[in-house]
Design an enzyme around this catalytic site. Sequence first.
Site, PDB file in Angstrom:
ATOM      1  CE1 TYR A  53     -34.692 -46.154  35.004  1.00 10.62           C
ATOM      2  CE2 TYR A  53     -33.614 -45.085  36.862  1.00 10.62           C
ATOM      3  CZ  TYR A  53     -34.773 -45.474  36.214  1.00 10.62           C
ATOM      4  OH  TYR A  53     -35.997 -45.185  36.755  1.00 10.62           O
ATOM      5  NE  ARG A  56     -31.934 -40.421  36.966  1.00 11.01           N
ATOM      6  CZ  ARG A  56     -32.922 -40.915  37.720  1.00 11.01           C
ATOM      7  NH1 ARG A  56     -33.793 -41.757  37.169  1.00 11.01           N
ATOM      8  NH2 ARG A  56     -33.037 -40.605  38.996  1.00 11.01           N
ATOM      9  CG  ASN A  89     -32.460 -38.068  46.446  1.00  7.68           C
ATOM     10  OD1 ASN A  89     -33.574 -37.866  45.968  1.00  7.68           O
ATOM     11  ND2 ASN A  89     -31.850 -37.185  47.214  1.00  7.68           N
ATOM     12  CG  HIS A 106     -37.870 -44.450  45.828  1.00  7.60           C
ATOM     13  ND1 HIS A 106     -38.288 -43.163  45.622  1.00  7.60           N
ATOM     14  CD2 HIS A 106     -38.863 -45.035  46.544  1.00  7.60           C
ATOM     15  CE1 HIS A 106     -39.480 -42.984  46.177  1.00  7.60           C
ATOM     16  NE2 HIS A 106     -39.846 -44.102  46.757  1.00  7.60           N
ATOM     17  CG  LEU A 199     -36.535 -23.699  45.931  1.00  3.67           C
ATOM     18  CD1 LEU A 199     -35.352 -23.035  46.640  1.00  3.67           C
ATOM     19  CD2 LEU A 199     -36.108 -24.127  44.526  1.00  3.67           C
TER      20      LEU A 199
HETATM   21  C1  BV8 Z   1     -45.853 -48.429  46.287  1.00  2.00           C
HETATM   22  C2  BV8 Z   1     -37.537 -44.407  40.723  1.00  2.00           C
HETATM   23  C3  BV8 Z   1     -47.044 -50.195  47.390  1.00  2.00           C
HETATM   24  C4  BV8 Z   1     -36.077 -44.395  40.765  1.00  2.00           C
HETATM   25  C5  BV8 Z   1     -39.277 -43.318  41.892  1.00  2.00           C
HETATM   26  C6  BV8 Z   1     -52.718 -42.826  43.812  1.00  2.00           C
HETATM   27  C7  BV8 Z   1     -52.679 -42.126  45.009  1.00  2.00           C
HETATM   28  C8  BV8 Z   1     -51.632 -42.287  45.907  1.00  2.00           C
HETATM   29  C9  BV8 Z   1     -50.594 -43.186  45.635  1.00  2.00           C
HETATM   30  C10 BV8 Z   1     -50.634 -43.867  44.451  1.00  2.00           C
HETATM   31  C11 BV8 Z   1     -51.688 -43.709  43.540  1.00  2.00           C
HETATM   32  N1  BV8 Z   1     -51.440 -44.517  42.479  1.00  2.00           N
HETATM   33  C12 BV8 Z   1     -50.279 -45.182  42.677  1.00  2.00           C
HETATM   34  C13 BV8 Z   1     -49.771 -44.802  43.890  1.00  2.00           C
HETATM   35  C14 BV8 Z   1     -48.524 -45.290  44.507  1.00  2.00           C
HETATM   36  C15 BV8 Z   1     -47.332 -44.651  43.844  1.00  2.00           C
HETATM   37  C16 BV8 Z   1     -47.427 -43.145  43.929  1.00  2.00           C
HETATM   38  O1  BV8 Z   1     -47.187 -42.562  44.996  1.00  2.00           O
HETATM   39  N2  BV8 Z   1     -47.757 -42.483  42.809  1.00  2.00           N
HETATM   40  C17 BV8 Z   1     -47.857 -41.040  42.822  1.00  2.00           C
HETATM   41  C18 BV8 Z   1     -47.309 -40.476  41.498  1.00  2.00           C
HETATM   42  C19 BV8 Z   1     -49.321 -40.649  43.022  1.00  2.00           C
HETATM   43  N3  BV8 Z   1     -46.164 -45.110  44.585  1.00  2.00           N
HETATM   44  C20 BV8 Z   1     -45.586 -46.272  44.250  1.00  2.00           C
HETATM   45  O2  BV8 Z   1     -45.884 -46.940  43.294  1.00  2.00           O
HETATM   46  C21 BV8 Z   1     -44.487 -46.744  45.205  1.00  2.00           C
HETATM   47  N4  BV8 Z   1     -44.770 -48.105  45.550  1.00  2.00           N
HETATM   48  O3  BV8 Z   1     -46.693 -47.608  46.626  1.00  2.00           O
HETATM   49  O4  BV8 Z   1     -45.927 -49.800  46.580  1.00  2.00           O
HETATM   50  C22 BV8 Z   1     -46.583 -50.237  48.806  1.00  2.00           C
HETATM   51  C23 BV8 Z   1     -46.747 -49.114  49.623  1.00  2.00           C
HETATM   52  C24 BV8 Z   1     -46.323 -49.178  50.956  1.00  2.00           C
HETATM   53  C25 BV8 Z   1     -45.738 -50.352  51.460  1.00  2.00           C
HETATM   54  C26 BV8 Z   1     -45.577 -51.445  50.612  1.00  2.00           C
HETATM   55  C27 BV8 Z   1     -45.996 -51.408  49.282  1.00  2.00           C
HETATM   56  C28 BV8 Z   1     -43.124 -46.700  44.535  1.00  2.00           C
HETATM   57  C29 BV8 Z   1     -42.735 -45.270  44.306  1.00  2.00           C
HETATM   58  C30 BV8 Z   1     -41.303 -45.219  43.777  1.00  2.00           C
HETATM   59  C31 BV8 Z   1     -41.292 -44.649  42.395  1.00  2.00           C
HETATM   60  N5  BV8 Z   1     -39.915 -44.471  41.914  1.00  2.00           N
HETATM   61  N6  BV8 Z   1     -38.069 -43.238  41.395  1.00  2.00           N
HETATM   62  C32 BV8 Z   1     -35.616 -43.212  39.974  1.00  2.00           C
HETATM   63  O5  BV8 Z   1     -35.582 -43.306  38.742  1.00  2.00           O
HETATM   64  O6  BV8 Z   1     -35.329 -42.197  40.635  1.00  2.00           O
HETATM   65  S1  BV8 Z   1     -40.002 -41.955  42.559  1.00  2.00           S
HETATM   66  C33 BV8 Z   1     -39.525 -40.448  41.878  1.00  2.00           C
HETATM   67  O7  BV8 Z   1     -40.275 -39.460  42.573  1.00  2.00           O
HETATM   68  C34 BV8 Z   1     -38.144 -39.978  42.207  1.00  2.00           C
HETATM   69  O8  BV8 Z   1     -37.207 -40.947  42.107  1.00  2.00           O
HETATM   70  C35 BV8 Z   1     -38.214 -39.479  43.635  1.00  2.00           C
HETATM   71  O9  BV8 Z   1     -37.707 -40.489  44.467  1.00  2.00           O
HETATM   72  C36 BV8 Z   1     -39.688 -39.383  43.867  1.00  2.00           C
HETATM   73  C37 BV8 Z   1     -40.151 -38.181  44.587  1.00  2.00           C
HETATM   74  O10 BV8 Z   1     -39.675 -37.049  43.948  1.00  2.00           O
HETATM   75  P1  BV8 Z   1     -38.857 -35.986  44.826  1.00  2.00           P
HETATM   76  O11 BV8 Z   1     -37.632 -36.631  45.368  1.00  2.00           O
HETATM   77  O12 BV8 Z   1     -39.777 -35.348  45.797  1.00  2.00           O
HETATM   78  O13 BV8 Z   1     -38.425 -34.989  43.716  1.00  2.00           O
HETATM   79  P2  BV8 Z   1     -39.344 -33.877  43.041  1.00  2.00           P
HETATM   80  O14 BV8 Z   1     -38.656 -33.394  41.812  1.00  2.00           O
HETATM   81  O15 BV8 Z   1     -40.747 -34.377  42.956  1.00  2.00           O
HETATM   82  O16 BV8 Z   1     -39.344 -32.701  44.113  1.00  2.00           O
HETATM   83  C38 BV8 Z   1     -38.136 -32.010  44.367  1.00  2.00           C
HETATM   84  C39 BV8 Z   1     -38.471 -31.021  45.469  1.00  2.00           C
HETATM   85  O17 BV8 Z   1     -37.268 -30.364  45.843  1.00  2.00           O
HETATM   86  C40 BV8 Z   1     -39.440 -29.929  45.014  1.00  2.00           C
HETATM   87  O18 BV8 Z   1     -40.429 -29.774  46.010  1.00  2.00           O
HETATM   88  C41 BV8 Z   1     -38.577 -28.686  44.910  1.00  2.00           C
HETATM   89  O19 BV8 Z   1     -39.276 -27.518  45.314  1.00  2.00           O
HETATM   90  C42 BV8 Z   1     -37.477 -28.970  45.882  1.00  2.00           C
HETATM   91  N7  BV8 Z   1     -36.196 -28.358  45.543  1.00  2.00           N
HETATM   92  C43 BV8 Z   1     -35.668 -28.145  44.311  1.00  2.00           C
HETATM   93  N8  BV8 Z   1     -34.460 -27.581  44.441  1.00  2.00           N
HETATM   94  C44 BV8 Z   1     -34.213 -27.467  45.777  1.00  2.00           C
HETATM   95  C45 BV8 Z   1     -35.313 -27.959  46.484  1.00  2.00           C
HETATM   96  N9  BV8 Z   1     -35.382 -27.976  47.827  1.00  2.00           N
HETATM   97  C46 BV8 Z   1     -34.318 -27.489  48.491  1.00  2.00           C
HETATM   98  N10 BV8 Z   1     -33.221 -26.995  47.899  1.00  2.00           N
HETATM   99  C47 BV8 Z   1     -33.129 -26.968  46.546  1.00  2.00           C
HETATM  100  N11 BV8 Z   1     -32.017 -26.469  45.968  1.00  2.00           N
END
Ligand code: BV8
Length: 230
Positions: A53, A56, A89, A106, A199
């Site tokens: 971190y 970053r 973000n 987040h 994208l």
């Molecule tokens: C929670 C930390 C309970 C900070 C992050 C099984 C099934 C379903 C869910 C779960 C499961 N097991 C566990 C879970 C829950 C879990 C989860 O979802 N896991 C996933 C992997 C399955 N979630 C959690 O644990 C969350 N907490 O659920 O608590 C609760 C729920 C509700 C209410 C109360 C309690 C906590 C999740 C937070 C995790 N921390 N970050 C940091 O270091 O950043 S998340 C991490 O992924 C990133 O930080 C970001 O925030 C997040 C999502 O990623 P994106 O932002 O979408 O980025 P990504 O690279 O994935 O995608 C980029 C996109 O942009 C792409 O599509 C690309 O095509 C596009 N792109 C690229 N360039 C461009 C573009 N678009 C336009 N223009 C461009 N130029």
Amino acid sequence: MPQIVVLTGAGISAESGVPTFRDADGLWEGHHVEDVATPEGFARDRSMVQRFYDERRAALLNVEPNPAHLALAELEQTMGEALLIVTQNIDDLHERAGSRNVIHMHGELLKALCQSCGSASTWDSTLLDEPACPLCGVHELRPDVVWFGEVPYEMDRITDALADATHFVSIGTSGAVYPAAGFVQHARRHGARTLELNLDPSEGSHFFHESRQGRAGDLVPVWTREMLWH
Ligand code: BV8
């Protein structure tokens, strides 16, 4: 007057030079997510996570908001409180573009959370050397970010805004992380018109009334102009 909720993800900051999370084929700047974005990873190797971190946070000094951030800030000039940005973000590019109505569900890279007194302090330097909390003096500061398995910030305020929204727009997110990935369904169930600007089609593209593919820097200014002439 429309009520708009915008959800942004790493893709909106990509053109500013901030690496996205999944485009680097799941390796986040050389790390596995379970090692750097979970409490277990932090407990296992505290200094590696602090360093991840710190790097970053330092990189934020070399990036600028791009036309997508600027277009949203301009739209807020006209819409005020009727426009809410919920961002996944942890960068401060929305704020630096001029947006005020922003929720960092987040957490924020430029904040440190004290594991002793629970307070969050503005923080723009390193945590690797385990500095003292500005409020209680204990040396137990961590990045103020929400890791996997932790509860996102301001969920009540977000779900209320989604229920009242006339428009929900998702920008630059893969729709892979919950609860953010479920917001489109919540908004749509309450009658919002839903639009995805990304994208590539995200994992949840089929939940949106409309999905446009392209770079945020190109698509977002077009969309905000549409809303201004709405
Ligand atoms: C929670 C930390 C309970 C900070 C992050 C099984 C099934 C379903 C869910 C779960 C499961 N097991 C566990 C879970 C829950 C879990 C989860 O979802 N896991 C996933 C992997 C399955 N979630 C959690 O644990 C969350 N907490 O659920 O608590 C609760 C729920 C509700 C209410 C109360 C309690 C906590 C999740 C937070 C995790 N921390 N970050 C940091 O270091 O950043 S998340 C991490 O992924 C990133 O930080 C970001 O925030 C997040 C999502 O990623 P994106 O932002 O979408 O980025 P990504 O690279 O994935 O995608 C980029 C996109 O942009 C792409 O599509 C690309 O095509 C596009 N792109 C690229 N360039 C461009 C573009 N678009 C336009 N223009 C461009 N130029």
